[in-house]
Enzyme design. Sequence first.
Site, PDB file in Angstrom:
ATOM      1  N   LEU A 153      39.286  37.465  32.692  1.00  0.00           N
ATOM      2  CA  LEU A 153      40.157  38.103  33.674  1.00  0.00           C
ATOM      3  C   LEU A 153      41.359  37.196  33.871  1.00  0.00           C
ATOM      4  O   LEU A 153      41.226  35.973  33.832  1.00  0.00           O
ATOM      5  CB  LEU A 153      39.425  38.293  35.013  1.00  0.00           C
ATOM      6  CG  LEU A 153      38.194  39.200  35.030  1.00  0.00           C
ATOM      7  CD1 LEU A 153      37.562  39.182  36.420  1.00  0.00           C
ATOM      8  CD2 LEU A 153      38.541  40.622  34.622  1.00  0.00           C
ATOM      9  N   ASP A 154      42.526  37.781  34.091  1.00  0.00           N
ATOM     10  CA  ASP A 154      43.713  36.978  34.367  1.00  0.00           C
ATOM     11  C   ASP A 154      43.482  36.106  35.598  1.00  0.00           C
ATOM     12  O   ASP A 154      42.670  36.437  36.471  1.00  0.00           O
ATOM     13  CB  ASP A 154      44.924  37.881  34.607  1.00  0.00           C
ATOM     14  CG  ASP A 154      45.368  38.615  33.359  1.00  0.00           C
ATOM     15  OD1 ASP A 154      45.071  38.122  32.254  1.00  0.00           O
ATOM     16  OD2 ASP A 154      45.986  39.682  33.489  1.00  0.00           O
ATOM     17  N   LYS A 155      44.220  35.036  35.691  1.00  0.00           N
ATOM     18  CA  LYS A 155      44.099  34.111  36.822  1.00  0.00           C
ATOM     19  C   LYS A 155      44.180  34.832  38.160  1.00  0.00           C
ATOM     20  O   LYS A 155      43.400  34.557  39.077  1.00  0.00           O
ATOM     21  CB  LYS A 155      45.202  33.047  36.733  1.00  0.00           C
ATOM     22  CG  LYS A 155      45.254  32.085  37.918  1.00  0.00           C
ATOM     23  CD  LYS A 155      46.411  31.115  37.780  1.00  0.00           C
ATOM     24  CE  LYS A 155      46.509  30.202  38.992  1.00  0.00           C
ATOM     25  NZ  LYS A 155      47.662  29.260  38.889  1.00  0.00           N
TER      26      LYS A 155
END
Length: 334
Positions: A153-155
């Site tokens: 997942l993106d930051k």
Amino acid sequence: MMAVKEEILALVVDAIQEPRRLDAYVASKQEKVSRSQLSDEKTQLYLNGKPVKKSRLVKEGDRIEVHYQESCFEGIVAEDIPLDVLYEDQEMLVINKEQGMVVHPAAGNHEHTLVHALLFRYGQDFSSALEDDEDGELENPELSVRPGIVHRLDKDTSGVLVIARNRQSHKNLSEQFKERTTHKVYIALAKGVFKERTGSIRTNLKRDGNDRKKFTTCSSGEGRDARTDYTVLRQYRDFALVRIELFTGRTHQIRVHFKSIGHTLLGDPLYGKPEGLTLMLHALLLEVASPSTGRRIRCTAPMPERFRVLLKTAPRPASARVRSGSFPTATGRD
């Protein structure tokens, strides 16, 4: 500690209407090698077995090889970082990743990642248990810096994330994502007023030629296929709470798809405008099969507080309809 790996990317040119530059074709077909890497003096390009320049035109059936170098991290030190565990057994761990946590080390994020937390939780043998095959060779070099990471997942995206705990489960779970047999549901706050309660966005994605950090939609003859279905759960005056079902897992897929239909996600620092909010995107539900038994395991991460705070005070339009039924907020279960 930085190390350098020698990598080879091999591609066969598929059906294209007219010859294209080699670098442009490679950039449009994969995400691993960037345009800057293709231009690096250490990168070697081969077309049908012969060295060529990046500007060489390619046609259908041509065989491309890109020999390049990639930096990675070695000697990762375990860190005692608390994890919100939704499910755990001997094969896998499922967590509710908090917003702001980076999944694995990369340039600019050398410490405090999920990988550092996993090494603390399971010990240094966690990484090596994933790396060694029967011949003692490393099947997937990325595991040395991304042990157990099956997807990411993106930051700035929070929510459900699954991690493999051994080599067999890593292979099995990776195959499930590749074959699209997992079930992935997100929630987001998207700008504007939606004309339709449901929709399906099916446009291909490729890297943005003007900004390598971004992706953009493109024609069916370019990039990679992507499908995002959505349902508007609640319409507010300036934005909507939407439920999103993901059928493919392309980088930034939800963010790019919603921008393409004029409904950029609230707080998106890359595809939207600064507005004093963090990204309003959350992986609500993930369902996978147990690598050993095949039993379906379904985990849900509750709506995060940043959503609740904003929704509590957001004005509703006079004509808004409340979706019948309660909103899913249960914690992880199987």
